[in-house]
Design an enzyme around this catalytic site. Sequence first.
Site, PDB file in Angstrom:
ATOM      1  N   ASP A 334       0.822  -1.179   0.532  1.00 24.78           N
ATOM      2  CA  ASP A 334      -0.450   0.247   0.585  1.00 24.78           C
ATOM      3  C   ASP A 334       1.045   1.173   0.371  1.00 24.78           C
ATOM      4  O   ASP A 334       1.724   0.927   0.984  1.00 24.78           O
ATOM      5  CB  ASP A 334      -0.664   0.130   1.199  1.00 24.78           C
ATOM      6  CG  ASP A 334      -1.832   0.993   1.322  1.00 24.78           C
ATOM      7  OD1 ASP A 334      -2.761   1.275   0.305  1.00 24.78           O
ATOM      8  OD2 ASP A 334      -1.556   1.522   2.195  1.00 24.78           O
ATOM      9  N   GLU A 363       1.901  -0.349  -5.100  1.00 19.21           N
ATOM     10  CA  GLU A 363      -0.084   0.947  -5.324  1.00 19.21           C
ATOM     11  C   GLU A 363       0.642   2.464  -5.402  1.00 19.21           C
ATOM     12  O   GLU A 363       1.955   3.038  -4.624  1.00 19.21           O
ATOM     13  CB  GLU A 363      -0.575   1.198  -4.376  1.00 19.21           C
ATOM     14  CG  GLU A 363      -1.712   2.183  -4.823  1.00 19.21           C
ATOM     15  CD  GLU A 363      -2.604   2.713  -3.404  1.00 19.21           C
ATOM     16  OE1 GLU A 363      -3.468   2.534  -3.362  1.00 19.21           O
ATOM     17  OE2 GLU A 363      -1.988   3.095  -2.511  1.00 19.21           O
TER      18      GLU A 363
END
Length: 623
Positions: A334, A363
Site C-alpha cells: 500500500d 500501489e
Amino acid sequence: MRALVRRLLTGFALLAGLHPAVAAPASPVSRVDPPNWWVGMRHEQVELMLNGPHIAEWSPNVNVPGVRIVATTRSSNPNYLWVTLDIQGEARAGALPVTLRRGAEATTWGYELRERERGSAQRAGFGAADVILNLMPDRWVNGDPDNDNRPGLTEQADRKLAGGRHGGDIAGLIQSLDHIAAMGYTTIWPTPLTESNQPAFSYHGYGTTDAYRIDPRYGSMADYQRFVALARAKGLKVIQDLVPNHIGSGHWWMKDLPAPDWLSNRNQFVFTSHARTTVSDPYASAFDKERFTSGWFDSSLPDKNHRNPQMANYEIQNAIWWIETAGLAGLRVDTYAYSDAAFIREWTRRILGEYPQLGMVGEEWSDNPSVQAFWARGRTQANGYVSPLPSVMDFVVHTPLAKTLREPETFNTGFKELYNLLVSDQLYADPGRLVLFDGNHDTPRIFSALNEDAALTRMALAYVLLMKRIPQIYYGTEVLMTSPKALNAFDAFRDDFPGGWSGDAVNAFTGVGLKPEQAQAQAWLRTLLNWRKTARVVHEGQLMHFHPDAGAYVLFRYDERDTVMLILNKNSTPTLLDTVRYRERLPLGAGARDVITGERVTLGAQITLPPRSVTVLQLDAVR
C-alpha cells in the site's frame, strides 16, 4: 524472628562454601519483535526490538554455537532495547536463551529460532499466468459470527453502518475457497488482516495497530496459516497486503514511542501534500519532496520515519516474518511511493534477496505514466534511481478505461484513446508485469462506472484479462455489484458480497436470488477465467493491436505457435469486420474456436460481429 533465621541460614551456607539462594528477577522483557526468527536465512542478522520497563538498563548475552550478539542499540526511551543477532550456518533451530544482566542482577528469557519450510527461498510468486481476486475480508463471508466482537478491541460490529465492521473473517475465506477456485481465479489478495484497533472505520485494515498480530475479529494466526495452506492445496496463491508507510493512531507504539524520531516530523502530525511527481521531478524543490514523503497520510495514520535505522529494520523484518510464517506467494504494498525512496528500495531489495521469485506489486495511484514507470523495475531513471519493484498497479490504464468505453467513437475519443495509451509501455522494461484491474476497494465499481451497462462491463473485463498485463478483478464484479461513482464514497465501494451472511436473500455462491443479468455475467466471467488458466499465449505471448475503426477495436496475443484474437464491438447493430487489414496475424481461412460459446469458426474475408459484443477467438495452432 524470621529475619534472624534468614541470617543464620545465610551464614551456614557461606561457611559451607555455598552461595545463598537468590530468586532471579522477573524478566524485564514484555515484548519482542519479531517474536521468532529462522536459521538459514540469506541475510544472517536479525535486529530484535525488546520492550519493557527500563529494559535499556540491561545488557544481553548469548552463549549458543552459531549465534552471537553483534550490536545493542538504545534510544532516549529507556523502555526499548535493540539487540542484533548474527545467526551463522552452524546455528540450529530451537530455544535460544538470552541472558540479561543489570549490575549484580541476571535473568534469562527464551527466544526461538525455527527451521524454514523446505524450498522457502524458491517459492513461486504471481505473474501473468495468474488472475488476482481482490476482496475485503470484512465484507466477504462471515464464517464465524462468534468473533465479530472481541474483548479489548474498540469498534464493535454493526452491519447497518456502511463504515462499520460487518463480521467477515478468515473462516469465511476458508469456506469460500472452492467457489474462488471454481470461478477460475488463481490468486487471492485480501486487504489487511493485521490488528486494526481503531475507534472507527477499522474494517479496511490500513491503520495497523499491531503489525505482528492477526485482528482477532478475523481469527487467529493459526486460522490465517490454515487459510493459506488450504488455498495452496486448491491451487490458489495468497498475497498479503502490507503498509510500510504508516500505522494507525491506536498502534501500541503511540502510548510510548520508541524514539524521538520514530515517526516523521519528529513525531508531529503534518499532512502529506500527495504531490506524487516530486520524487522524480527534476525541478521539484527539496521542501516539496520532503513534504510529500514525510507528511502523514491522515491525522489518524501516523507516518513512519524510515530514516531511523531501527524503524527501517523493523519494517523489513516484519515483511519477511509474514512471508515465512504464513507461506505467502506475494505482497501488495500500500502507498508504496509515499515511503522514503531510499528506504523502500532497500525494503524491496532485502525481501527479494530472501525470495527472488516472490510476487510483489506496489500501489502508485497516478495516471501519469512517467510517475508510474519511475517505480517499475528495470530502468535507471533520470535522477539515477533504480527501483527493484517487480510490479506496479496500472492506474495509467485503469483510470481512463471506463471513460473510453462510455464515450462515443470519434476522431480522438473512445477506443482510440485506449489505443493511444499503450504507447507509454515503452517507458517500462517489462510492461507485462504491471497489474491491470477493473477496480479495487478504493475505486467505483466498474459496472456503475459504465452506467450499469453489462455489455460494456464485459468489454472492460475482456480487455483486463487479455491485455499484456497481470490481471486483477475486484470482488462483486462477477455479479455486477454497484456503487456510487464519486471517488469520495469509499465505504460504498465495499458492500457485503451477497450470500456471505446467514439470511441473505441473494446468494452469489449458490445463485439463489440473482437476477438473470447477474447470473449471466457470473457464468460469462467464469468461462473466460477458466479458459485463461491454460491459455499460455495470453500468459507469455506478444501483443499487437490495430487502430480502432468504425466502433471496433481488435487486439491479438500471439507467439510462434498460438494466436488469440480479441474483438470489442461498441456498435448497437451487427457489424461486418473486414479481416484483410489483420493479415499480419490472421491468415485468410484460418480456423478458430469461440472461447465463450465453444463454437467453431472459419475466418473468411469478413466476420459478422454481434451488436455491442466481446468476441474471443482462439485460432488453430500452427503445426
